[in-house]
Enzyme design. Structure first.
Site, PDB file in Angstrom:
ATOM      1  N   ASP A  11       0.780  -1.257   0.000  1.00 27.48           N
ATOM      2  CA  ASP A  11       0.000   0.000   0.000  1.00 27.48           C
ATOM      3  C   ASP A  11       0.809   1.304   0.000  1.00 27.48           C
ATOM      4  O   ASP A  11       0.472   2.239   0.742  1.00 27.48           O
ATOM      5  CB  ASP A  11      -0.966   0.021   1.206  1.00 27.48           C
ATOM      6  CG  ASP A  11      -1.989  -1.095   1.151  1.00 27.48           C
ATOM      7  OD1 ASP A  11      -1.913  -1.928   0.248  1.00 27.48           O
ATOM      8  OD2 ASP A  11      -2.866  -1.128   2.041  1.00 27.48           O
ATOM      9  N   HIS A  55     -10.703   0.997  -2.656  1.00 22.50           N
ATOM     10  CA  HIS A  55     -12.057   1.006  -2.111  1.00 22.50           C
ATOM     11  C   HIS A  55     -13.074   1.652  -3.043  1.00 22.50           C
ATOM     12  O   HIS A  55     -12.751   2.606  -3.767  1.00 22.50           O
ATOM     13  CB  HIS A  55     -12.072   1.786  -0.789  1.00 22.50           C
ATOM     14  CG  HIS A  55     -11.167   1.217   0.257  1.00 22.50           C
ATOM     15  ND1 HIS A  55     -11.243  -0.090   0.674  1.00 22.50           N
ATOM     16  CD2 HIS A  55     -10.157   1.786   0.991  1.00 22.50           C
ATOM     17  CE1 HIS A  55     -10.330  -0.301   1.611  1.00 22.50           C
ATOM     18  NE2 HIS A  55      -9.643   0.819   1.807  1.00 22.50           N
ATOM     19  N   HIS A  61     -15.872   0.323   5.417  1.00 24.14           N
ATOM     20  CA  HIS A  61     -14.523   0.646   5.884  1.00 24.14           C
ATOM     21  C   HIS A  61     -14.407   2.142   6.228  1.00 24.14           C
ATOM     22  O   HIS A  61     -13.554   2.541   7.000  1.00 24.14           O
ATOM     23  CB  HIS A  61     -13.587   0.272   4.740  1.00 24.14           C
ATOM     24  CG  HIS A  61     -12.121   0.359   4.970  1.00 24.14           C
ATOM     25  ND1 HIS A  61     -11.439  -0.422   5.876  1.00 24.14           N
ATOM     26  CD2 HIS A  61     -11.168   1.117   4.358  1.00 24.14           C
ATOM     27  CE1 HIS A  61     -10.143  -0.137   5.798  1.00 24.14           C
ATOM     28  NE2 HIS A  61      -9.954   0.801   4.898  1.00 24.14           N
ATOM     29  N   HIS A  72     -10.395   7.083   1.576  1.00 23.04           N
ATOM     30  CA  HIS A  72      -9.009   7.003   1.084  1.00 23.04           C
ATOM     31  C   HIS A  72      -8.945   5.909   0.026  1.00 23.04           C
ATOM     32  O   HIS A  72      -9.752   4.986   0.032  1.00 23.04           O
ATOM     33  CB  HIS A  72      -8.028   6.672   2.227  1.00 23.04           C
ATOM     34  CG  HIS A  72      -8.335   5.367   2.874  1.00 23.04           C
ATOM     35  ND1 HIS A  72      -9.249   5.247   3.892  1.00 23.04           N
ATOM     36  CD2 HIS A  72      -7.900   4.114   2.615  1.00 23.04           C
ATOM     37  CE1 HIS A  72      -9.345   3.987   4.251  1.00 23.04           C
ATOM     38  NE2 HIS A  72      -8.541   3.261   3.485  1.00 23.04           N
ATOM     39  N   LYS A  97      -7.008  -4.959  -3.046  1.00 22.89           N
ATOM     40  CA  LYS A  97      -7.782  -5.410  -1.872  1.00 22.89           C
ATOM     41  C   LYS A  97      -8.731  -4.319  -1.376  1.00 22.89           C
ATOM     42  O   LYS A  97      -8.553  -3.144  -1.688  1.00 22.89           O
ATOM     43  CB  LYS A  97      -6.829  -5.825  -0.743  1.00 22.89           C
ATOM     44  CG  LYS A  97      -6.062  -4.665  -0.172  1.00 22.89           C
ATOM     45  CD  LYS A  97      -5.014  -5.163   0.801  1.00 22.89           C
ATOM     46  CE  LYS A  97      -4.140  -4.040   1.275  1.00 22.89           C
ATOM     47  NZ  LYS A  97      -4.865  -3.004   2.028  1.00 22.89           N
ATOM     48  N   CYS A 141      -2.092  -2.505   7.639  1.00 21.40           N
ATOM     49  CA  CYS A 141      -2.013  -3.462   6.537  1.00 21.40           C
ATOM     50  C   CYS A 141      -0.728  -4.269   6.534  1.00 21.40           C
ATOM     51  O   CYS A 141      -0.731  -5.445   6.170  1.00 21.40           O
ATOM     52  CB  CYS A 141      -2.227  -2.747   5.214  1.00 21.40           C
ATOM     53  SG  CYS A 141      -3.957  -2.284   5.008  1.00 21.40           S
TER      54      CYS A 141
HETATM   55  C1  VGL Z   1      -4.638   0.909   5.705  1.00 17.21           C
HETATM   56  C2  VGL Z   1      -6.028   2.037   7.140  1.00 17.21           C
HETATM   57  C3  VGL Z   1      -7.079   1.866   6.274  1.00 17.21           C
HETATM   58  C4  VGL Z   1      -3.267   0.408   5.407  1.00 17.21           C
HETATM   59  C5  VGL Z   1      -5.685   0.730   4.827  1.00 17.21           C
HETATM   60  O1  VGL Z   1      -2.935   0.247   4.214  1.00 17.21           O
HETATM   61  O2  VGL Z   1      -2.508   0.193   6.369  1.00 17.21           O
HETATM   62  N1  VGL Z   1      -4.830   1.558   6.865  1.00 17.21           N
HETATM   63  N2  VGL Z   1      -6.899   1.213   5.122  1.00 17.21           N
HETATM   64 ZN    ZN Z   2      -8.321   1.199   3.519  1.00 15.01          ZN
END
Ligand code: VGL
Ligand code: ZN
Length: 198
Positions: A11, A55, A61, A72, A97, A141
Protein backbone atom coordinates in the site's frame (compact mmCIF):
# COMPACT_ATOMS: atom_id res chain seq x y z
CA UNK A 1 12.94 -27.67 0.53
CA UNK A 2 14.24 -24.95 -1.74
CA UNK A 3 13.68 -21.40 -0.53
CA UNK A 4 12.27 -19.01 -3.10
CA UNK A 5 11.91 -15.38 -2.06
CA UNK A 6 9.65 -12.55 -3.14
CA UNK A 7 9.33 -8.90 -2.16
CA UNK A 8 5.84 -7.79 -1.06
CA UNK A 9 5.29 -4.02 -1.00
CA UNK A 10 2.18 -3.02 0.92
CA UNK A 11 0.00 0.00 0.00
CA UNK A 12 2.57 2.67 -0.94
CA UNK A 13 -0.21 4.88 -2.31
CA UNK A 14 -0.69 8.65 -2.44
CA UNK A 15 -3.47 8.76 0.16
CA UNK A 16 -1.15 7.19 2.75
CA UNK A 17 1.55 9.77 2.07
CA UNK A 18 1.78 13.48 3.00
CA UNK A 19 -0.83 15.37 0.96
CA UNK A 20 -3.16 12.35 0.95
CA UNK A 21 -6.37 11.82 2.91
CA UNK A 22 -4.94 9.36 5.46
CA UNK A 23 -1.29 10.35 5.57
CA UNK A 24 1.34 8.41 7.44
CA UNK A 25 4.05 10.78 8.72
CA UNK A 26 6.94 10.54 6.25
CA UNK A 27 5.01 7.85 4.37
CA UNK A 28 6.67 8.80 1.08
CA UNK A 29 10.10 8.11 2.54
CA UNK A 30 9.55 4.36 2.42
CA UNK A 31 9.61 4.65 -1.38
CA UNK A 32 13.33 5.47 -1.39
CA UNK A 33 14.17 2.48 0.81
CA UNK A 34 11.87 0.21 -1.19
CA UNK A 35 13.47 1.25 -4.47
CA UNK A 36 16.77 -0.12 -3.19
CA UNK A 37 15.09 -3.37 -2.16
CA UNK A 38 13.41 -3.53 -5.56
CA UNK A 39 16.77 -3.39 -7.32
CA UNK A 40 18.31 -5.97 -4.95
CA UNK A 41 15.40 -8.38 -5.48
CA UNK A 42 15.28 -7.75 -9.23
CA UNK A 43 19.00 -8.51 -9.58
CA UNK A 44 18.52 -11.74 -7.67
CA UNK A 45 15.69 -12.72 -10.02
CA UNK A 46 13.00 -12.61 -7.33
CA UNK A 47 9.38 -11.69 -7.98
CA UNK A 48 7.97 -8.38 -6.80
CA UNK A 49 4.42 -7.95 -5.55
CA UNK A 50 2.67 -4.69 -4.67
CA UNK A 51 -0.64 -4.54 -2.84
CA UNK A 52 -3.02 -1.62 -3.16
CA UNK A 53 -5.99 -0.50 -1.08
CA UNK A 54 -8.78 -0.07 -3.64
CA UNK A 55 -12.06 1.01 -2.11
CA UNK A 56 -15.42 1.91 -3.62
CA UNK A 57 -16.61 5.45 -2.74
CA UNK A 58 -19.03 3.97 -0.19
CA UNK A 59 -17.76 1.13 1.95
CA UNK A 60 -18.25 -0.09 5.52
CA UNK A 61 -14.52 0.65 5.88
CA UNK A 62 -15.24 4.42 5.82
CA UNK A 63 -16.53 6.47 8.76
CA UNK A 64 -19.66 7.62 6.99
CA UNK A 65 -20.79 4.02 6.64
CA UNK A 66 -19.83 3.12 10.22
CA UNK A 67 -16.17 2.29 9.70
CA UNK A 68 -13.00 3.69 11.18
CA UNK A 69 -11.48 5.76 8.39
CA UNK A 70 -11.95 8.89 6.30
CA UNK A 71 -12.33 8.11 2.59
CA UNK A 72 -9.01 7.00 1.08
CA UNK A 73 -7.72 5.04 -1.90
CA UNK A 74 -11.00 5.28 -3.76
CA UNK A 75 -10.83 3.24 -6.98
CA UNK A 76 -9.48 5.21 -9.93
CA UNK A 77 -8.57 8.36 -7.98
CA UNK A 78 -5.16 10.03 -7.68
CA UNK A 79 -5.08 9.05 -3.99
CA UNK A 80 -5.30 5.38 -4.92
CA UNK A 81 -2.29 5.53 -7.28
CA UNK A 82 1.06 4.20 -6.16
CA UNK A 83 3.32 6.97 -4.87
CA UNK A 84 5.21 8.42 -7.84
CA UNK A 85 8.58 7.97 -6.10
CA UNK A 86 8.09 4.19 -5.95
CA UNK A 87 9.77 2.62 -8.97
CA UNK A 88 7.78 -0.53 -9.56
CA UNK A 89 9.12 -2.78 -12.33
CA UNK A 90 6.71 -3.48 -15.18
CA UNK A 91 6.31 -7.11 -14.20
CA UNK A 92 5.26 -6.31 -10.63
CA UNK A 93 2.27 -8.42 -9.61
CA UNK A 94 -0.43 -6.02 -8.39
CA UNK A 95 -2.70 -7.29 -5.62
CA UNK A 96 -5.94 -5.34 -5.19
CA UNK A 97 -7.78 -5.41 -1.87
CA UNK A 98 -10.70 -3.79 -0.06
CA UNK A 99 -12.63 -3.49 -3.33
CA UNK A 100 -15.95 -4.74 -1.98
CA UNK A 101 -18.38 -2.33 -0.28
CA UNK A 102 -18.82 -4.73 2.64
CA UNK A 103 -15.10 -5.36 2.99
CA UNK A 104 -13.30 -3.94 6.03
CA UNK A 105 -10.07 -5.82 5.40
CA UNK A 106 -6.42 -4.92 5.82
CA UNK A 107 -4.39 -7.93 4.79
CA UNK A 108 -2.90 -8.29 1.33
CA UNK A 109 -3.89 -11.95 1.61
CA UNK A 110 -7.51 -10.86 1.22
CA UNK A 111 -6.65 -9.25 -2.10
CA UNK A 112 -6.49 -10.66 -5.62
CA UNK A 113 -4.23 -10.40 -8.66
CA UNK A 114 -5.47 -9.33 -12.11
CA UNK A 115 -6.53 -12.91 -12.82
CA UNK A 116 -8.56 -13.19 -9.62
CA UNK A 117 -6.03 -15.28 -7.73
CA UNK A 118 -5.44 -14.59 -4.05
CA UNK A 119 -1.97 -13.52 -2.90
CA UNK A 120 -1.15 -16.88 -1.27
CA UNK A 121 -2.18 -18.77 -4.41
CA UNK A 122 -0.22 -16.41 -6.68
CA UNK A 123 2.91 -16.75 -4.52
CA UNK A 124 2.63 -20.54 -4.36
CA UNK A 125 2.14 -20.73 -8.13
CA UNK A 126 5.59 -19.12 -8.46
CA UNK A 127 7.07 -21.49 -5.88
CA UNK A 128 7.62 -18.68 -3.35
CA UNK A 129 8.24 -19.89 0.22
CA UNK A 130 9.57 -16.73 1.86
CA UNK A 131 8.45 -13.13 1.60
CA UNK A 132 10.11 -9.88 2.56
CA UNK A 133 7.56 -7.22 3.48
CA UNK A 134 7.72 -3.41 3.54
CA UNK A 135 5.34 -0.50 3.01
CA UNK A 136 2.40 1.18 4.74
CA UNK A 137 1.09 1.13 7.33
CA UNK A 138 3.10 -0.83 9.91
CA UNK A 139 0.24 -0.97 12.43
CA UNK A 140 -2.53 -1.95 9.95
CA UNK A 141 -2.01 -3.46 6.54
CA UNK A 142 1.64 -4.43 6.99
CA UNK A 143 0.89 -6.15 10.30
CA UNK A 144 -2.16 -8.03 9.00
CA UNK A 145 -0.34 -9.05 5.83
CA UNK A 146 2.63 -10.39 7.80
CA UNK A 147 0.46 -12.33 10.26
CA UNK A 148 -1.65 -13.83 7.46
CA UNK A 149 1.50 -14.79 5.55
CA UNK A 150 2.78 -16.72 8.56
CA UNK A 151 -0.64 -18.36 9.00
CA UNK A 152 -0.48 -19.37 5.33
CA UNK A 153 2.85 -21.09 5.95
CA UNK A 154 5.27 -18.58 4.42
CA UNK A 155 8.51 -17.58 6.07
CA UNK A 156 8.28 -13.83 6.64
CA UNK A 157 10.92 -11.16 7.06
CA UNK A 158 9.77 -7.63 7.89
CA UNK A 159 11.96 -4.88 6.39
CA UNK A 160 11.98 -2.51 9.35
CA UNK A 161 13.69 0.32 7.46
CA UNK A 162 11.02 0.26 4.75
CA UNK A 163 7.84 0.56 6.84
CA UNK A 164 6.00 3.45 8.52
CA UNK A 165 2.93 3.43 10.72
CA UNK A 166 -0.20 5.49 11.42
CA UNK A 167 0.37 5.54 15.22
CA UNK A 168 -3.13 6.70 16.18
CA UNK A 169 -2.00 5.82 19.69
CA UNK A 170 1.70 6.52 20.26
CA UNK A 171 3.69 3.29 20.12
CA UNK A 172 1.23 1.42 17.87
CA UNK A 173 3.92 0.73 15.26
CA UNK A 174 6.45 -0.54 17.79
CA UNK A 175 3.79 -2.79 19.31
CA UNK A 176 2.83 -3.98 15.83
CA UNK A 177 6.45 -4.99 15.14
CA UNK A 178 6.55 -6.86 18.47
CA UNK A 179 3.32 -8.67 17.57
CA UNK A 180 4.72 -9.64 14.17
CA UNK A 181 7.87 -10.99 15.84
CA UNK A 182 5.85 -12.93 18.41
CA UNK A 183 3.99 -14.50 15.52
CA UNK A 184 7.27 -15.66 13.99
CA UNK A 185 8.34 -12.87 11.66
CA UNK A 186 12.05 -12.20 11.31
CA UNK A 187 13.27 -8.64 10.77
CA UNK A 188 16.01 -7.19 8.57
CA UNK A 189 17.32 -3.90 7.23
CA UNK A 190 19.23 -3.09 4.05
CA UNK A 191 22.49 -3.51 5.89
CA UNK A 192 21.77 -7.25 6.22
CA UNK A 193 21.50 -7.50 2.44
CA UNK A 194 24.68 -5.54 1.82
CA UNK A 195 26.71 -7.73 4.18
CA UNK A 196 25.12 -10.85 2.67
CA UNK A 197 26.22 -9.75 -0.79
CA UNK A 198 29.88 -9.12 0.02
C1 VGL B 1 -4.64 0.91 5.70
C2 VGL B 1 -6.03 2.04 7.14
C3 VGL B 1 -7.08 1.87 6.27
C4 VGL B 1 -3.27 0.41 5.41
C5 VGL B 1 -5.68 0.73 4.83
O1 VGL B 1 -2.94 0.25 4.21
O2 VGL B 1 -2.51 0.19 6.37
N1 VGL B 1 -4.83 1.56 6.87
N2 VGL B 1 -6.90 1.21 5.12
ZN1 ZN C 1 -8.32 1.20 3.52
Amino acid sequence: MKTVSALVIVDVQNDFCPGGSLPVTDGGEVAAALNVYISVFKKAGHAIYATRDWHPSKTVHFREQGGKWPPHCVQGTHGAKFHPALKLPHDTVIITKGAGKDEDSYSGFQGKDAGGRGLAEALRAQGVTRIFVGGLATDYCVKETVIDAIREGFEVCLLTDAVKGVDISPGDSIRAIETMRENGALTATLRDFKTAQT
